[in-house]
Design an enzyme around this catalytic site. Structure first.
Site, PDB file in Angstrom:
ATOM      1  N   TYR A 127      37.090  38.691  58.293  1.00 44.20           N
ATOM      2  CA  TYR A 127      35.929  38.019  58.859  1.00 44.20           C
ATOM      3  C   TYR A 127      35.916  36.519  58.546  1.00 44.20           C
ATOM      4  O   TYR A 127      36.240  36.106  57.427  1.00 44.20           O
ATOM      5  CB  TYR A 127      34.636  38.623  58.298  1.00 44.20           C
ATOM      6  CG  TYR A 127      34.391  40.050  58.708  1.00 44.20           C
ATOM      7  CD1 TYR A 127      33.852  40.347  59.952  1.00 44.20           C
ATOM      8  CD2 TYR A 127      34.688  41.092  57.838  1.00 44.20           C
ATOM      9  CE1 TYR A 127      33.613  41.657  60.333  1.00 44.20           C
ATOM     10  CE2 TYR A 127      34.455  42.415  58.214  1.00 44.20           C
ATOM     11  CZ  TYR A 127      33.924  42.681  59.455  1.00 44.20           C
ATOM     12  OH  TYR A 127      33.700  43.979  59.824  1.00 44.20           O
TER      13      TYR A 127
ATOM     14  N   ALA B 247      28.230  66.504  62.906  1.00 43.63           N
ATOM     15  CA  ALA B 247      27.057  65.644  62.750  1.00 43.63           C
ATOM     16  C   ALA B 247      25.857  66.559  62.592  1.00 43.63           C
ATOM     17  O   ALA B 247      25.775  67.619  63.232  1.00 43.63           O
ATOM     18  CB  ALA B 247      26.874  64.725  63.954  1.00 43.63           C
TER      19      ALA B 247
ATOM     20  N   ASP C 257      29.232  53.159  66.574  1.00 42.47           N
ATOM     21  CA  ASP C 257      28.315  52.516  67.516  1.00 42.47           C
ATOM     22  C   ASP C 257      28.220  53.334  68.804  1.00 42.47           C
ATOM     23  O   ASP C 257      27.139  53.474  69.380  1.00 42.47           O
ATOM     24  CB  ASP C 257      28.790  51.106  67.844  1.00 42.47           C
ATOM     25  CG  ASP C 257      28.998  50.257  66.604  1.00 42.47           C
ATOM     26  OD1 ASP C 257      28.256  50.456  65.627  1.00 42.47           O
ATOM     27  OD2 ASP C 257      29.905  49.405  66.617  1.00 42.47           O
TER      28      ASP C 257
END
Length: 340
Positions: A123, A247, A273
Site C-alpha cells: 500500500y 457461512a 466484498d
C-alpha cells in the site's frame, strides 16, 4: 484551508437538481490497484494493469451489477488516478455523486502480487485524499437517505477524521430508519493501535455484521461461529464466514448454516466484498436467510474465479437455480429493490 470539490453539485446540475434514490450507500477509500495481467507476478517482467481497488466500492459495484441503486461515497485526488477510479466505478453503474475531489491530497495506490495461496499487497496510501475525510462527510450520506449504509473496519484506521466519520454513522445514527452494515475487514498492516476493542465496539453497534472466522480468531481469540455470536451479541444479523467451509447467519434465535460450494480459486482478493454484495442483495430483495447466504456464496465464487475483484455474473435464471428460488420471486425482488 484547502477547497474540496463535491462531484454531487455537477451531477445535480446535470439532472436538474433531482435527488437519486439509493438502496445502499457504501463509504470508504478506493485506491488505484496496480496488478499483473493474468498469470503474471509483480516481478518487473509482467505487464501491469490499473483498476479501482476498494472494499466498499467493490460492494457498491456488486450491488449495481445485481440491479440495485447503489452509491459510493469517498474522496479522491484531483489527479488522473482519481479520474480513473471515479470513471470506472461509475461505469459499473454506481452513483458517484457523493465522491469529493481534493486538489491538495493524492489518490492512494496499491500494488497486488497475486498467487493462488494468497496475494501480497503493498500500500501507498498515507496522506491520501480519502484519509482527509471526517465527520462532516456523514452529511452527504444522510442526505442520500439510503436503506443501508455499508461501512468497513478499514476506514476508521485511515485517520482520526475517518474514525470520527465512522463513529458518527454507527453510534449517532443521524440517518434514522436506515440499517448500518459493517464488514469487520481487519487489515493488520494498517493498524498501529490495538484494533480488537475498536472493531468490536463498531460491530456491536451495527445492524448487519460480516466477519471472517479467521479475523475473529486473530482479533478476539474466538474459535467458532457461536463464539463470535456470544462475543458480539445480537445485531440484527451476524454473518460469520468460515472460508471454504461455510457461512453462518445468526438473527435472534435463528441460526442458518450454508456450506460453501467448491470453487477453483484463481485469486481470493475481493471475494469477501462480493459475498457482502450478494448477501445485501438478498436482503434488499426480501429473500430468506438461506437464500441470502447462497447468493453471497454464488457472487463470491465469481470473484474467486477471476484475477480481478469482480468476475462475470451468471444470468438471472442461473442465479435462481443456484440459490433455489423461482424466477418470478427474483423478478418480484427486483421490483422491491428498485423501489427502495
Amino acid at each position: 484551508m484547502r477547497t474540496v470539490v463535491a462531484i454531487s453539485a455537477m451531477a445535480q446540475a446535470e439532472t436538474g437538481g433531482a435527488a437519486t434514490a439509493h438502496a445502499v450507500v457504501c463509504l470508504g477509500e478506493t485506491m488505484v490497484q496496480v496488478t499483473p495481467v493474468a498469470g503474471g507476478r509483480l516481478d518487473g517482467r509482467s505487464r501491469l494493469v490499473m483498476r479501482p481497488g476498494g472494499a466498499e466500492s467493490n460492494v457498491a459495484m456488486g450491488l449495481a451489477r445485481l440491479g440495485h441503486p447503489a452509491a459510493w461515497c469517498s474522496r479522491v485526488g484531483s489527479d488522473p488516478l482519481g479520474d480513473l477510479v471515479v470513471g470506472e466505478v461509475a461505469a459499473a453503474g454506481v452513483d458517484t455523486s457523493l465522491v469529493e475531489r481534493d486538489p491538495a491530497l493524492p489518490t492512494g495506490v496499491f500494488f497486488k502480487d497475486p498467487a493462488p495461496e494468497g496475494s501480497s499487497v503493498y500500500y501507498y496510501r498515507a496522506g491520501s485524499a480519502a484519509s482527509g475525510m471526517d465527520e462532516t462527510t456523514a452529511e452527504a450520506v444522510v442526505a442520500a437517505a439510503p436503506r443501508v449504509i455499508h461501512l468497513s473496519g478499514i476506514t476508521p484506521v485511515l485517520s482520526d477524521g475517518c474514525r470520527r466519520l465512522v463513529e458518527r454513522l454507527v453510534f449517532d445514527r443521524p440517518h434514522a430508519g436506515g440499517l448500518v452494515s459493517f464488514d469487520v475487514n481487519h487489515r493488520p498492516r494498517l493498524w498501529r493501535r490495538d484494533a480488537a476493542p475498536e472493531l468490536l465496539r463498531l460491530a456491536r453497534a451495527a445492524d448487519v455484521v460480516f466477519v471472517g472466522l479467521d479475523e475473529a480468531v486473530r482479533l478476539w481469540g474466538v474459535d467458532d461461529a457461536e463464539g463470535v455470536r456470544d462475543l458480539i451479541g445480537a445485531p440484527a444479523c451476524l454473518v460469520v464466514k468460515d472460508g471454504a467451509t461455510e457461512a453462518v447467519c445468526f438473527d435472534g434465535d435463528t441460526v442458518v448454516r450454508e456450506p460453501a460450494p467448491v470453487v477453483e480459486v484463481i485469486e481470493p482478493v475481493g471475494a469477501g466484498d462480493a459475498f457482502a454484495a450478494g448477501w445485501l442483495s438478498g436482503l434488499l430483495r426480501g429473500l430468506g436467510h438461506r437464500e441470502r447466504l447462497r447468493l453471497g456464496h454464488l457472487i463470491a465464487g465469481t470473484a474467486l474465479r477471476s484475477t480481478g475483484d469482480h468476475g462475470p455474473l451468471p444470468d438471472a435464471d442461473a442465479i435462481c437455480r443456484g440459490i433455489g428460488i423461482p424466477r418470478a420471486r427474483w423478478a418480484d425482488g427486483a421490483a422491491t429493490a428498485a423501489g427502495s
